[in-house]
Design an enzyme around this catalytic site. Structure first.
Site: not given
Length: 686
Positions: A16, A19, A139
């Site tokens: 998905l 990073g 976050d």
């Protein structure tokens, strides 16, 4: 070609996101192909083995708390599992069908004030629970808020606490307050981030525009300038948002409940409408009740009492104090909540938890009972009362409560664990192992359940199975000092002394103040004849805790073993100054006096041990030895008979045979073999 399964279980279906600091997969359980999970691979910024060990311990502690938190509220993404593979950290979350808030906060399409207030209220209510566990999300951003497809509720996902624990870096600065960037995160850092999300929703801003907005600060105050008189936004709502995103965290809202209180004030009109509706409903129900009451007595209608803003704020403060270990302060705040609202079951429940932590089990039981009375379907209250009853030694009653908690929630691993502890106290070993095993089946990472099952298996002489349980804990969390310690005890019983030494040493390296590990390592060193190393371990204990009696007893035994009888007497005397009723100290000091030829002092110490505990077999045996030396034949026979009976009751065959042999010799039933008579008494460890 064999497909690699993560942790031997999770099959990757799709990447998905890939990073620099994490990779996110959609996966399925190979054993349950219809299931779907989100697997996050966190890439550590360190390859140092010691650093990785520390990270693993930190990672395990954070995930364990998040796992429990997800079970508490269905609007918090559940953490299913976590593991380490090839020095990479993995987290498995539930997959939530739905859309992130990024699909709703679209550039140029502002949300209405009511939509923003509803969004804020829903997330703030989740944060109340999150913060009560002592956790800060770290976050909060639109991508981490999912609107669930099944019921359209908002769900909070991807706690940044795990990313920062592993990578030690931060991203998405557009939603992050200055104190968090400076690694000084506060509870209201989450409030700041949520405030930025709300502003973006109200203005219809993208993340890039939010970044630019943050740079548009008042030069004098440093505050973000986002609202002006030309913007058609409710002034009261603008004031709330401004306070949420204040630059200085000390001037910001401190608690999520405070923001909720102010949002309620904005929606006064809506609340008034709700009150009118409730009044109408009350009139209708009262009318019905009046009809029913004819001929059968008075019908009492009881509607839930609304919680005042002040009560909610006070309740949250109590939760926050509890989460930080200030249990006395939590009790004080919750006392006030209960005084103003005696029907608040949650307040009784949490106050009971605080009393339990303070060791006041009777009050904890009373509070849990009141919570159950107010809400008989609250499985957590039965669970809490079970622990309070166990603390009071009422194990049968505790088992009944745990069983009720399980009836209300058959998936409650903690209730099985608590019932297992209580059953173990009642010697229901089979039932206890069954409960620990069930807890493990429901929660495969439940290290405490493995620990207690391992300890019980060792007591039942299932030592290989016990070691397997401790091995499993260490595999789950290589920094669990208790697992190394318990495995060391098991290795020592198996006469694997060097393996035991290694385990005790590992436990001490993890926890340098682990007194029991020093004590047992000292004993192993002493058995191996390592005089200096054993003495150092006992001395270290007394540096940590000068009042730890067992250290004096064990150091005394060690000194006795190499002939330092005076030193041993000093240690036993020191132990008796701390506890004048310590039977082991009297018994062992009597042995040391006997070796020095002081029969009178030895006899006094053995007699004192018997006076304190009339069922102490060693004291009778040792006094029998001294009476034999004093030519008190009848007294010696009486003592050896008493010792033999007690040894037999305890299943100590070798000691029983020793006592029987002494009786036979004294009764002239057999001649003593050369050097067969005891030269000294038997030593006792407390």
């Amino acid at each position: 070609m064999r497909i690699h399964l993560l942790d031997g279980r999770y099959r990757i279906l799709k990447v998905l996101n890939d990073g620099e600091k994490e990779k996110i997969y959609l996966a399925e359980d190979a054993n349950l192909p219809s299931s779907r999970f989100i697997v996050r691979q966190l890439r550590s910024s360190s390859s140092n083995p010691q650093a990785l060990t520390i990270l693993h311990r930190l990672f395990a502690s954070k995930t364990a708390t998040l796992e429990k938190l997800g079970q508490e509220n269905d609007q918090i993404q559940k953490l299913i599992a976590y593991f380490e593979e090839n020095e990479e950290f993995y987290i498995v979350h539930e997959f939530i069908p739905g859309n992130p808030l990024t699909n709703e906060i679209i550039q140029g399409k502002p949300l209405s004030e009511d939509q923003v207030i509803n969004l804020l209220s829903e997330i703030l209510q989740i944060l109340v629970i999150v913060h009560s566990y002592g956790i800060i999300h770290r976050d909060i951003k639109p991508a981490n808020i999912i609107r669930r497809e099944s019921d359209q509720k908002l769900v909070l996902v991807d706690f940044g606490i795990l990313n920062e624990a592993i990578t030690n870096t931060v991203d998405h600065l557009e939603y992050m307050p200055i104190e968090q960037i400076n690694d000084n995160v506060k509870y209201n850092s989450d409030i700041y981030a949520l405030g930025i999300v709300a502003i973006a929703a109200l203005l219809g801003l993208s993340e890039n525009e939010i970044s630019k907005l943050r740079s548009q600060k008042n030069r004098l105050t440093g505050e973000i300038v986002w609202w002006n008189k030309n913007l058609k936004v409710n002034r009261k709502l603008a004031i709330v948002l401004n306070k949420m995103v204040r630059f200085d965290y000390r001037k910001r809202y401190q608690y999520a409940t405070e923001v909720l209180d102010d949002l309620k004030k904005i929606a006064n009109v809506e609340h008034e409408q709700q009150k009118q509706h409730q009044k109408k409903l009350l009139l209708v129900l009262t009318g019905v009740a009046s009809c029913i009451a004819i001929g059968v007595g008075v019908w009492q209608l009881r509607l839930p009492k609304p919680v005042s803003d002040a009560q909610q704020t006070l309740y949250q403060k109590g939760l926050n104090k509890y989460a930080t270990g200030n249990y006395e302060g939590a009790v004080e705040d919750l006392n006030q909540v209960i005084q103003s609202d005696p029907q608040n079951a949650l307040a009784y429940n949490k106050r009971g938890d605080a009393y339990y932590r303070l060791g006041d089990y009777e009050q904890a039981q009373a509070d849990s009972s009141q919570a159950i009375l107010l809400n008989p379907q609250d499985g957590n209250a039965y669970f809490d009362r079970g622990f309070a009853l166990s603390g009071l030694g009422k194990y049968k009653e505790a088992i009944a409560d745990y069983t009720q908690a399980i009836k209300l929630n058959s998936e409650d691993a903690y209730a099985y664990y608590g019932r297992g502890l209580a059953r173990a106290q009642l010697k229901d070993n089979k039932g206890a192992i069954g409960d620990f095993s069930k807890a493990i089946a429901l929660k495969p990472q439940y290290t405490e359940a493995y620990l207690q099952r391992g300890i019980l298996r060792r007591r039942l002489r299932q030592r290989l199975e016990a070691i397997k349980d401790f091995d499993t804990i260490i595999k789950i969390n290589p920094s669990d000092a208790k697992a190394y310690y318990q495995r060391g005890l098991t290795q020592s019983i198996n006469n694997q002394k060097h393996a035991a030494l290694k385990d005790y040493t590992d436990a001490i390296n993890i926890n340098p103040k682990y007194i029991e590990a020093y004590l047992n390592r000292g004993d192993v060193y002493s058995d191996l004849g390592n005089k200096v190393e054993a003495t150092e371990d006992y001395n270290t204990i007394l540096q940590i805790d000068p009042k730890f009696i067992a250290a004096y007893i064990h150091r005394g035994i060690h000194r006795f073993s190499f002939g330092d009888y005076k030193g041993a007497i000093e240690d036993y005397t020191e132990a008796l100054q701390l506890d004048p009723n310590d039977v082991a100290a009297y018994n062992n000091r009597g042995n040391a006096y006997l070796e020095l030829g002081n029969k009178k002092a030895a006899n006094q110490d053995y007699s004192r041990a018997i006076a304190i505990n009339g069922n102490n077999a060693l004291a009778y045996y040792n006094r029998g030895v001294i009476r034999t030396k004093q030519k008190n034949k009848q007294g010696a026979i009486a003592d050896f008979k008493k010792a033999a009976k007690l040894f037999q009751q305890r299943g100590e065959k070798d000691s029983y045979q020793d006592a029987q042999r002494e009786i036979a010799i004294l009764q002239n039933k057999s001649a003593p073999a050369k050097n067969s008579r005891p030269k000294s008494g038997k030593t006792e460890k407390n």
